[in-house]
Motif scaffolding. Structure first.
Motif, PDB file in Angstrom:
ATOM      1  N   ILE A   1      43.485  38.444  20.864  1.00 20.54           N
ATOM      2  CA  ILE A   1      43.414  39.973  19.978  1.00 20.54           C
ATOM      3  C   ILE A   1      44.220  40.880  20.814  1.00 20.54           C
ATOM      4  O   ILE A   1      44.199  41.378  21.829  1.00 20.54           O
ATOM      5  CB  ILE A   1      41.772  40.303  20.247  1.00 20.54           C
ATOM      6  CG1 ILE A   1      41.056  39.185  19.586  1.00 20.54           C
ATOM      7  CG2 ILE A   1      41.816  41.712  19.385  1.00 20.54           C
ATOM      8  CD1 ILE A   1      40.708  39.364  18.201  1.00 20.54           C
ATOM      9  N   ASP A   2      45.536  41.143  20.123  1.00 22.07           N
ATOM     10  CA  ASP A   2      46.351  41.948  20.615  1.00 22.07           C
ATOM     11  C   ASP A   2      46.447  43.302  19.738  1.00 22.07           C
ATOM     12  O   ASP A   2      47.183  43.251  18.428  1.00 22.07           O
ATOM     13  CB  ASP A   2      47.762  41.230  20.612  1.00 22.07           C
ATOM     14  CG  ASP A   2      48.625  41.907  21.335  1.00 22.07           C
ATOM     15  OD1 ASP A   2      48.552  43.173  21.790  1.00 22.07           O
ATOM     16  OD2 ASP A   2      49.793  41.416  21.313  1.00 22.07           O
ATOM     17  N   SER A   3      46.070  44.594  19.973  1.00 21.27           N
ATOM     18  CA  SER A   3      45.060  44.870  21.247  1.00 21.27           C
ATOM     19  C   SER A   3      43.837  45.176  20.844  1.00 21.27           C
ATOM     20  O   SER A   3      43.599  45.744  19.529  1.00 21.27           O
ATOM     21  CB  SER A   3      45.983  45.835  21.799  1.00 21.27           C
ATOM     22  OG  SER A   3      45.988  47.098  21.067  1.00 21.27           O
TER      23      SER A   3
ATOM     24  N   MET B   1      60.071  37.017  16.304  1.00 20.99           N
ATOM     25  CA  MET B   1      61.333  37.216  16.935  1.00 20.99           C
ATOM     26  C   MET B   1      61.021  37.076  18.528  1.00 20.99           C
ATOM     27  O   MET B   1      61.977  36.428  19.220  1.00 20.99           O
ATOM     28  CB  MET B   1      61.861  38.722  16.843  1.00 20.99           C
ATOM     29  CG  MET B   1      62.564  38.910  15.422  1.00 20.99           C
ATOM     30  SD  MET B   1      62.602  40.416  14.596  1.00 20.99           S
ATOM     31  CE  MET B   1      63.433  41.314  16.103  1.00 20.99           C
ATOM     32  N   ARG B   2      59.760  37.539  18.799  1.00 22.81           N
ATOM     33  CA  ARG B   2      59.538  37.153  20.313  1.00 22.81           C
ATOM     34  C   ARG B   2      59.342  36.073  20.619  1.00 22.81           C
ATOM     35  O   ARG B   2      59.820  35.242  21.916  1.00 22.81           O
ATOM     36  CB  ARG B   2      58.094  37.991  20.676  1.00 22.81           C
ATOM     37  CG  ARG B   2      57.652  38.103  21.986  1.00 22.81           C
ATOM     38  CD  ARG B   2      56.437  38.350  22.304  1.00 22.81           C
ATOM     39  NE  ARG B   2      55.895  39.575  21.772  1.00 22.81           N
ATOM     40  CZ  ARG B   2      55.993  40.853  22.235  1.00 22.81           C
ATOM     41  NH1 ARG B   2      56.425  40.775  23.441  1.00 22.81           N
ATOM     42  NH2 ARG B   2      55.496  41.938  21.508  1.00 22.81           N
ATOM     43  N   ALA B   3      58.945  35.150  19.854  1.00 20.04           N
ATOM     44  CA  ALA B   3      58.561  33.767  19.985  1.00 20.04           C
ATOM     45  C   ALA B   3      59.809  33.047  20.138  1.00 20.04           C
ATOM     46  O   ALA B   3      60.098  32.156  20.939  1.00 20.04           O
ATOM     47  CB  ALA B   3      57.636  33.105  19.035  1.00 20.04           C
TER      48      ALA B   3
ATOM     49  N   LYS C   1      52.247  42.195  28.509  1.00 20.78           N
ATOM     50  CA  LYS C   1      50.882  41.608  28.028  1.00 20.78           C
ATOM     51  C   LYS C   1      51.172  40.771  26.707  1.00 20.78           C
ATOM     52  O   LYS C   1      50.663  39.307  26.959  1.00 20.78           O
ATOM     53  CB  LYS C   1      49.697  42.720  27.770  1.00 20.78           C
ATOM     54  CG  LYS C   1      49.604  43.515  28.800  1.00 20.78           C
ATOM     55  CD  LYS C   1      48.555  44.512  28.380  1.00 20.78           C
ATOM     56  CE  LYS C   1      48.789  45.236  27.405  1.00 20.78           C
ATOM     57  NZ  LYS C   1      49.817  46.409  27.935  1.00 20.78           N
ATOM     58  N   SER C   2      51.976  41.078  25.670  1.00 18.85           N
ATOM     59  CA  SER C   2      51.997  40.240  24.510  1.00 18.85           C
ATOM     60  C   SER C   2      52.681  39.053  25.017  1.00 18.85           C
ATOM     61  O   SER C   2      52.568  37.907  24.366  1.00 18.85           O
ATOM     62  CB  SER C   2      52.593  41.138  23.439  1.00 18.85           C
ATOM     63  OG  SER C   2      51.718  42.204  23.264  1.00 18.85           O
ATOM     64  N   THR C   3      53.876  39.123  25.739  1.00 22.85           N
ATOM     65  CA  THR C   3      54.731  38.348  26.007  1.00 22.85           C
ATOM     66  C   THR C   3      54.130  37.203  26.758  1.00 22.85           C
ATOM     67  O   THR C   3      54.122  35.934  26.637  1.00 22.85           O
ATOM     68  CB  THR C   3      55.866  38.871  27.095  1.00 22.85           C
ATOM     69  OG1 THR C   3      56.542  39.819  26.230  1.00 22.85           O
ATOM     70  CG2 THR C   3      56.900  37.867  27.288  1.00 22.85           C
TER      71      THR C   3
ATOM     72  N   GLY D   1      47.435  43.178  15.993  1.00 19.68           N
ATOM     73  CA  GLY D   1      47.060  44.381  15.036  1.00 19.68           C
ATOM     74  C   GLY D   1      48.319  45.454  15.314  1.00 19.68           C
ATOM     75  O   GLY D   1      48.379  46.520  14.842  1.00 19.68           O
ATOM     76  N   GLU D   2      49.390  44.915  16.100  1.00 20.43           N
ATOM     77  CA  GLU D   2      50.435  45.963  16.416  1.00 20.43           C
ATOM     78  C   GLU D   2      51.687  45.538  15.997  1.00 20.43           C
ATOM     79  O   GLU D   2      52.482  46.534  15.687  1.00 20.43           O
ATOM     80  CB  GLU D   2      50.481  46.033  18.117  1.00 20.43           C
ATOM     81  CG  GLU D   2      49.097  46.349  18.853  1.00 20.43           C
ATOM     82  CD  GLU D   2      49.409  46.803  20.194  1.00 20.43           C
ATOM     83  OE1 GLU D   2      50.465  46.359  20.903  1.00 20.43           O
ATOM     84  OE2 GLU D   2      48.694  47.782  20.621  1.00 20.43           O
ATOM     85  N   GLU D   3      51.700  44.074  15.860  1.00 15.79           N
ATOM     86  CA  GLU D   3      53.208  43.853  15.467  1.00 15.79           C
ATOM     87  C   GLU D   3      53.033  42.945  14.216  1.00 15.79           C
ATOM     88  O   GLU D   3      52.218  42.401  13.804  1.00 15.79           O
ATOM     89  CB  GLU D   3      53.803  42.792  16.428  1.00 15.79           C
ATOM     90  CG  GLU D   3      54.283  43.618  17.679  1.00 15.79           C
ATOM     91  CD  GLU D   3      54.390  42.596  18.972  1.00 15.79           C
ATOM     92  OE1 GLU D   3      55.275  42.738  19.581  1.00 15.79           O
ATOM     93  OE2 GLU D   3      53.575  42.038  19.180  1.00 15.79           O
TER      94      GLU D   3
HETATM   95 MG    MG Z   1      52.078  44.194  23.096  1.00 11.21          MG
END
Ligand code: MG
Ligand code: TYD
Length: 453
Positions: A171-173, A134-136, A102-104, A125-127
């Motif tokens: 908004i994650d998550s 890093m994901r980006a 989902k975040s990806t 709110g998670e990462e």
């Molecule tokens: Mg996520």
């Protein structure tokens, strides 16, 4: 001593009760009630009543509805599921199991949007910001500037939003967000509801599109996305098998479009990539001329997806035959086997039967019936169907083959992919005139035997 006030909520659907219940009367799930402190209504409704103007009705003819308020993300599979791009001021819930992507997906959507000069604020709110970076980096270079915020306090977030005025926020998550007025823990039913309510006011009040990530949780203390399904405009579920790399984005509620569209993606090293031709993808590695394998034409929204239905029927070694159905409805398979037994006089009660929709797709469409019946017969008789054949049609209890919708499109799409024979309901065949593919109209399952070699 005064007892502190608490109330019980169903984690699945948000049903409220003053005492604990074993089974939820709302969604019929067992053991889903959790105890939470009572939310002071005055605190929660404050934001709503604050600054309220007089409510004047408007006549329908005067209300302006511009469809141009949609924005394409450039990810075609995503746009289609939304009904043609994102709508200004809409609230979109993206649900799914943890780790499904989902975040990806949303970060990729953000990437596309900022390239199209949209101001996007991604709130996690998670990462941490470093983790998002890093994901980006895995997703490639961002050509525009994306605003990031690592925060979980919704009051601070809404303050930031009013200052920054983005056009789209993520908004994650939702399960990590909280409002201080509410004493329940983040992720509890009351917090999830309250924070979503506040986000809804932001979306509608300021015309900001809000994407909310919600984890689906079977067990545990966090409230599932179903609690807020009725509050949002659009509900998308991102699903997939752990073993398969493809992911399906499905709309289960959409105030701005149809709900039966799906988007197909594949998780790769550099994020999700679109699968524009799911049929080819689903049929990879299909066996040629093997008994028990039948290609079915199934519809997902406006698209035909060809899937392989496999059946393995063999003598049982137990008192009770074993039956399994992967990717389709177990009870439907049992029913179809009973129809075969009664109408064709084939003794299947001494046979184990394993039915599988290859590729990991889940299909519950009645049009799959004919392919299931054919696969069972083909495996039982150990005779293959001629290659380049597809089948679709609904099977009734007397063994009659009934018409299904969108027959023309199914046949046309199969012909386009190089299929030469199509087994379909007789009624559907009557109204069709498509060249390049041989049509075999079937009235009753009894006629299927002739199709096997
Ligand atoms: Mg996520
Ligand atoms: P993620 O978006 O963090 O899931 P969610 O937000 O739904 O919990 O996706 C996590 C998984 O995706 C993780 O197992 C790693 C995988 N992944 C890739 O395979 N390729 C990639 O480029 C990225 C970013 C993630």
């Amino acid at each position: 001593m005064a007892k502190s006030k608490t109330v019980f909520f169903c984690k699945e659907c948000g049903f409220e009760s003053s005492k604990w219940l074993g089974q939820c009367p709302g969604c019929k799930e067992w053991n889903t009630f959790t105890e939470e402190p009572v939310v002071k209504k005055s605190a929660s409704s404050m934001a709503v009543t604050k600054g309220l103007k007089r409510a004047e009705p408007e006549s329908l003819s005067k209300v302006l509805a511009e469809d141009s308020e949609r924005k394409l993300t450039g990810i075609a599979e995503f746009d289609r599921v939304l009904g043609g791009g994102i709508v200004k001021g809409s609230l979109v819930l993206v649900g799914g199991d943890p780790g499904i992507g989902k975040s990806t997906l949303l970060l990729q959507v953000c990437k596309q949007l900022v390239e199209r000069d949209t101001k996007v604020l991604y709130i996690s709110g998670e990462e941490s910001l470093r983790q998002i970076k890093m994901r980006a980096e895995r997703l490639g270079t961002f050509k525009g500037d994306l605003l990031l915020l690592a925060e979980t306090n919704l009051d601070l977030i809404s303050d930031t939003i009013t200052r920054v005025m983005p056009q789209v926020i993520v908004i994650d998550s939702i399960q990590t967000m909280f409002r201080e007025e509410i004493s329940a823990a983040p992720g509890s039913v009351s917090q999830v509801r309250e924070t979503t309510g506040a986000l809804m006011h932001i979306a509608k009040g300021m015309g900001i599109t809000v994407f909310i990530v919600g984890h689906v949780t079977k067990e545990g203390v966090v409230a599932g996305p179903r609690v807020l399904e009725h509050m949002v405009d659009t509900v998308l579920y991102f699903e997939g098998e752990n073993t398969a790399s493809y992911r399906i984005l499905r709309a289960v509620k959409n105030r701005f479009g149809s709900t039966n569209e799906i988007g197909v993606f594949e998780m790769k090293n550099a994020g999700l990539s679109e699968v524009t031709n799911p049929s080819e993808y689903m049929l990879q590695g299909k066996p040629e001329d093997e008994p028990g394998s039948v290609i079915a034409a199934s519809m997902e929204g406006t698209r035909t997806i060809l899937v392989e239905v496999q059946a393995l029927v063999c003598q049982t070694n137990f008192n009770m035959p074993r039956r399994t159905a992967a990717g389709t409805d177990y009870n439907r398979v049992n029913l179809l086997m009973a129809v075969i037994e009664k109408r064709l006089g084939i003794q299947l009660s001494f046979c184990d039967a394993y039915i599988n929709v290859a590729g990991g797709m889940k299909i519950n469409e009645p049009a799959l019936d004919l392919a299931i019946v054919l696969a069972i017969l083909s495996s039982y008789k150990n005779k293959a169907l001629s290659s380049k054949t597809i089948a679709f049609g609904e099977v009734g209890l007397t063994g009659e083959v009934r018409a299904v919708n969108l027959a023309e499109q199914r046949v046309a799409d199969a012909a386009k992919l190089g299929y030469e024979v199509c087994i379909l309901p007789y009624v559907n065949k009557q109204n069709l005139n498509i060249k390049g593919i041989q049509l075999v109209g079937i009235r009753n399952v009894k006629e299927l035997i002739n199709q096997l070699r």
